[in-house]
Design a protein around this motif. Structure first.
Motif, PDB file in Angstrom:
ATOM      1  N   SER A 362       0.791  -1.159  -0.069  1.00 27.36           N
ATOM      2  CA  SER A 362       0.008   0.093   0.110  1.00 27.36           C
ATOM      3  C   SER A 362       0.812   1.184  -0.126  1.00 27.36           C
ATOM      4  CB  SER A 362      -0.949   0.003   1.290  1.00 27.36           C
ATOM      5  OG  SER A 362      -1.404   1.317   1.355  1.00 27.36           O
ATOM      6  N   PRO A 363       0.618   2.111  -0.857  1.00 24.99           N
ATOM      7  CA  PRO A 363       1.104   3.550  -0.916  1.00 24.99           C
ATOM      8  C   PRO A 363       1.241   4.142   0.294  1.00 24.99           C
ATOM      9  CG  PRO A 363       0.017   3.197  -2.890  1.00 24.99           C
ATOM     10  CD  PRO A 363      -0.634   2.180  -1.771  1.00 24.99           C
ATOM     11  N   LEU A 364       0.318   3.878   1.238  1.00 26.89           N
ATOM     12  CA  LEU A 364       0.131   4.468   2.610  1.00 26.89           C
ATOM     13  C   LEU A 364       1.347   4.297   3.449  1.00 26.89           C
ATOM     14  CD1 LEU A 364      -3.556   4.242   3.347  1.00 26.89           C
ATOM     15  CD2 LEU A 364      -2.247   6.376   2.385  1.00 26.89           C
ATOM     16  N   LEU A 365       2.019   2.955   3.313  1.00 28.19           N
ATOM     17  CA  LEU A 365       3.179   2.707   3.920  1.00 28.19           C
ATOM     18  C   LEU A 365       4.390   3.462   3.859  1.00 28.19           C
ATOM     19  CD1 LEU A 365       3.180  -1.174   3.854  1.00 28.19           C
ATOM     20  CD2 LEU A 365       3.098   0.141   5.945  1.00 28.19           C
ATOM     21  N   ALA A 366       4.287   4.328   2.779  1.00 23.81           N
ATOM     22  CA  ALA A 366       5.558   5.146   2.390  1.00 23.81           C
ATOM     23  C   ALA A 366       5.693   6.385   3.561  1.00 23.81           C
ATOM     24  CB  ALA A 366       5.396   6.110   1.053  1.00 23.81           C
ATOM     25  N   PHE A 367       4.379   6.477   4.203  1.00 26.47           N
ATOM     26  CA  PHE A 367       4.483   7.805   5.195  1.00 26.47           C
ATOM     27  C   PHE A 367       4.709   7.222   6.641  1.00 26.47           C
ATOM     28  CE2 PHE A 367       1.373   9.033   1.864  1.00 26.47           C
ATOM     29  CZ  PHE A 367       1.822  10.398   1.470  1.00 26.47           C
ATOM     30  N   SER A 368       4.959   5.959   6.658  1.00 26.41           N
ATOM     31  CA  SER A 368       5.445   5.400   7.935  1.00 26.41           C
ATOM     32  C   SER A 368       6.850   5.181   8.262  1.00 26.41           C
ATOM     33  CB  SER A 368       4.604   3.977   8.014  1.00 26.41           C
ATOM     34  OG  SER A 368       5.344   2.937   6.959  1.00 26.41           O
ATOM     35  N   LEU A 369       7.453   5.977   7.236  1.00 28.30           N
ATOM     36  CA  LEU A 369       9.106   5.669   7.441  1.00 28.30           C
ATOM     37  C   LEU A 369       9.710   6.495   8.634  1.00 28.30           C
ATOM     38  CD1 LEU A 369      11.608   4.550   5.943  1.00 28.30           C
ATOM     39  CD2 LEU A 369      11.747   6.716   4.643  1.00 28.30           C
ATOM     40  N   PRO A 370       9.133   7.399   9.123  1.00 31.27           N
ATOM     41  CA  PRO A 370       9.565   7.994  10.646  1.00 31.27           C
ATOM     42  C   PRO A 370       9.559   6.813  11.492  1.00 31.27           C
ATOM     43  CG  PRO A 370       8.415   9.661   9.486  1.00 31.27           C
ATOM     44  CD  PRO A 370       8.257   8.423   8.540  1.00 31.27           C
ATOM     45  N   ALA A 371       8.275   6.152  11.679  1.00 36.52           N
ATOM     46  CA  ALA A 371       7.981   5.169  12.757  1.00 36.52           C
ATOM     47  C   ALA A 371       9.230   3.950  12.559  1.00 36.52           C
ATOM     48  CB  ALA A 371       6.644   4.684  12.785  1.00 36.52           C
ATOM     49  N   ILE A 372       9.333   3.713  11.273  1.00 39.56           N
ATOM     50  CA  ILE A 372      10.295   2.304  10.891  1.00 39.56           C
ATOM     51  C   ILE A 372      11.556   2.678  11.388  1.00 39.56           C
ATOM     52  CG2 ILE A 372      11.114   1.258   8.978  1.00 39.56           C
ATOM     53  CD1 ILE A 372       8.360   1.449   7.739  1.00 39.56           C
ATOM     54  N   ALA A 373      11.961   4.103  10.932  1.00 35.66           N
ATOM     55  CA  ALA A 373      13.375   4.519  11.160  1.00 35.66           C
ATOM     56  C   ALA A 373      13.746   4.390  12.883  1.00 35.66           C
ATOM     57  CB  ALA A 373      13.536   5.960  10.417  1.00 35.66           C
ATOM     58  N   PHE A 374      12.540   4.912  13.424  1.00 36.67           N
ATOM     59  CA  PHE A 374      12.855   4.966  14.990  1.00 36.67           C
ATOM     60  C   PHE A 374      13.177   3.584  15.503  1.00 36.67           C
ATOM     61  CE2 PHE A 374      10.711   4.309  19.189  1.00 36.67           C
ATOM     62  CZ  PHE A 374      11.515   5.179  19.958  1.00 36.67           C
ATOM     63  N   LEU A 375      12.538   2.519  14.961  1.00 32.70           N
ATOM     64  CA  LEU A 375      12.526   1.168  15.147  1.00 32.70           C
ATOM     65  C   LEU A 375      13.872   0.606  15.074  1.00 32.70           C
ATOM     66  CD1 LEU A 375       9.137  -0.426  14.602  1.00 32.70           C
ATOM     67  CD2 LEU A 375      10.284  -0.294  16.500  1.00 32.70           C
ATOM     68  N   TYR A 376      14.393   0.927  13.875  1.00 35.13           N
ATOM     69  CA  TYR A 376      15.808   0.897  13.212  1.00 35.13           C
ATOM     70  C   TYR A 376      16.809   1.273  14.042  1.00 35.13           C
ATOM     71  CZ  TYR A 376      14.605  -2.136   9.063  1.00 35.13           C
ATOM     72  OH  TYR A 376      14.206  -3.276   8.267  1.00 35.13           O
TER      73      TYR A 376
END
Length: 402
Positions: A362-376
């Motif tokens: 889903s293209p909406l996942l592109a907006f979740s990168l900040p949360a993903i980066a926090f976990l990484y």
């Protein structure tokens, strides 16, 4: 305080503009193996080397895909059973007999791990030594958990011959089915491309070098010239280190030739994505992905506390500040901060979108990168903690503290 925060927003925006325009267009995900037309100029002899340690659950699919490659030349597979306890070798032999390719498969019983070697590289070394008896033109180094497209080897060989490459590598399509895989795995590929822009890797004039260890085709003469696998025997990030040595851009003296030997020449390498060859490795939970990243994240930072601190600061500035500024600016009715933060967030999402599209999510996942980066970022910090506690680099029952 408002001016300081506004400055952070602006700096983050400038960084994203720079990443999009000046870092090898890493975000486009356009370096792909499948776009190349297959034209074999010759049929070099290929020997695949497959290190396998307790891979009975995936070896039936992965080995079958290797045995059924449509490569028309001389092709042999050396599977190194790295002291498995689950019957990996027996499963492998069964697969070879089932597809009537037993003569093509050679099982190598792995010896005990000597001091100064990582397990995977020691297994590869043993497989390469056995394969050398057939005098191959290329070694095909691949993991036991990769299901190859039927034309994967043919395409790699054609790529290597057409562009006179000493090393050609493919980042296979990682499994992306569970919730956590969909949420975190595409970002792993995105961050890897940002760290090693594929266009820079593929440019002989650029010093950037990288490879994806699951699928590497390397010219036998090039491997011999650099001193063989033993020159990187202690590394955990072995694929990128091998690429650096082959390309002749490694900056660590222990990976270079001895003082009495001539300097390593610059060689051509290539790295791209594959949409048809895929990894069978499952990451059903957050913990499994966390362990995968934490295993080598601190190694990537050369075990440096200062690089760790810099990484945390950079990840915060680049990925976390934009959404935080957008929300705080809106709540405070400070539309300057909110709009600059939103602009940086949108650029970030734009950069991530091609990776999301490549994985058909889903293209909406592109907006979740900040949360993903926090976990990484947390995974990277945990990687350092594991190293300091002597638990770094754990894999398949072995620990490599570095």
């Amino acid at each position: 305080m408002g001016a300081f925060f506004l400055g952070l927003m602006f700096l983050s925006l400038v960084i994203w503009l720079g990443l999009l325009t000046l870092r090898g267009q890493f975000w486009r995900s356009d370096q792909k193996l499948e776009v190349e037309e297959i034209q074999l100029k010759s049929l070099p002899k290929i020997c695949a080397v497959v290190p396998a340690r307790n891979e009975a659950d995936v070896i039936p699919m992965s080995l079958r895909s290797l045995l059924l490659q449509d490569y028309p030349g001389d092709f042999h597979i050396f599977l190194v059973d790295d002291q498995s306890t689950d019957g990996t070798a027996a499963f492998a032999e069964g697969v070879a007999h089932a597809v009537d390719k037993a003569q093509q498969l050679h099982i190598v019983s792995g010896e005990s791990l000597p001091l100064g070697w990582s397990g995977k590289l020691w297994a590869m070394e043993q497989g390469i030594c056995k394969a050398k008896t057939l005098a191959p033109d290329y070694f095909f180094l691949t993991d036991a958990d990769i299901e190859h497209d039927v034309s994967n080897l043919t395409r790699l060989v054609a790529k290597a011959l057409q562009e006179d490459l000493d090393l050609a590598s493919v980042m296979v399509k990682l499994r992306c089915e569970s919730f956590w895989e969909k949420f975190l795995i595409p970002a792993f590929v995105f961050f890897f491309q940002k760290l090693y822009p594929f266009r820079w890797v593929n440019n002989p004039k650029n010093k950037t070098a990288a490879a994806a260890g699951g699928c590497i085709l390397i010219r036998a003469s090039a491997l011999e010239q650099i001193g063989g696998i033993q020159v990187i025997r202690q590394t955990l990030i072995d694929d990128c280190t091998l690429a650096q040595v082959v390309k002749g851009t490694g900056n660590n003296s222990k990976f270079k030739n001895s003082p009495s030997s001539p300097p390593t020449p610059s060689r051509k390498i290539w790295l791209g994505l594959s949409s048809s060859t895929r990894s069978l490795r499952q990451y059903q939970s957050l913990q499994t992905i966390w362990d995968m990243v934490a295993r080598t994240a601190y190694t990537q930072l050369n075990y440096s506390p200062w690089l760790l601190l810099g990484t945390v600061v950079a990840m915060t500035l680049i990925y976390l500040i934009p959404p935080v500024g957008t929300i705080i600016g809106a709540l405070m009715s400070n539309w300057g901060i909110a709009l600059i933060g939103l602009a940086a967030w949108l650029l970030m999402s734009l950069a991530y979108f091609p990776t999301i599209r490549f994985y058909k999510l889903s293209p909406l996942l592109a907006f979740s990168l900040p949360a993903i980066a926090f976990l990484y970022t947390l995974m990277t910090i945990d990687s350092a903690l594991r190293h300091w506690q002597g638990r770094g680099g754990a894999w398949k029952g072995r620990v490599y503290p570095g």
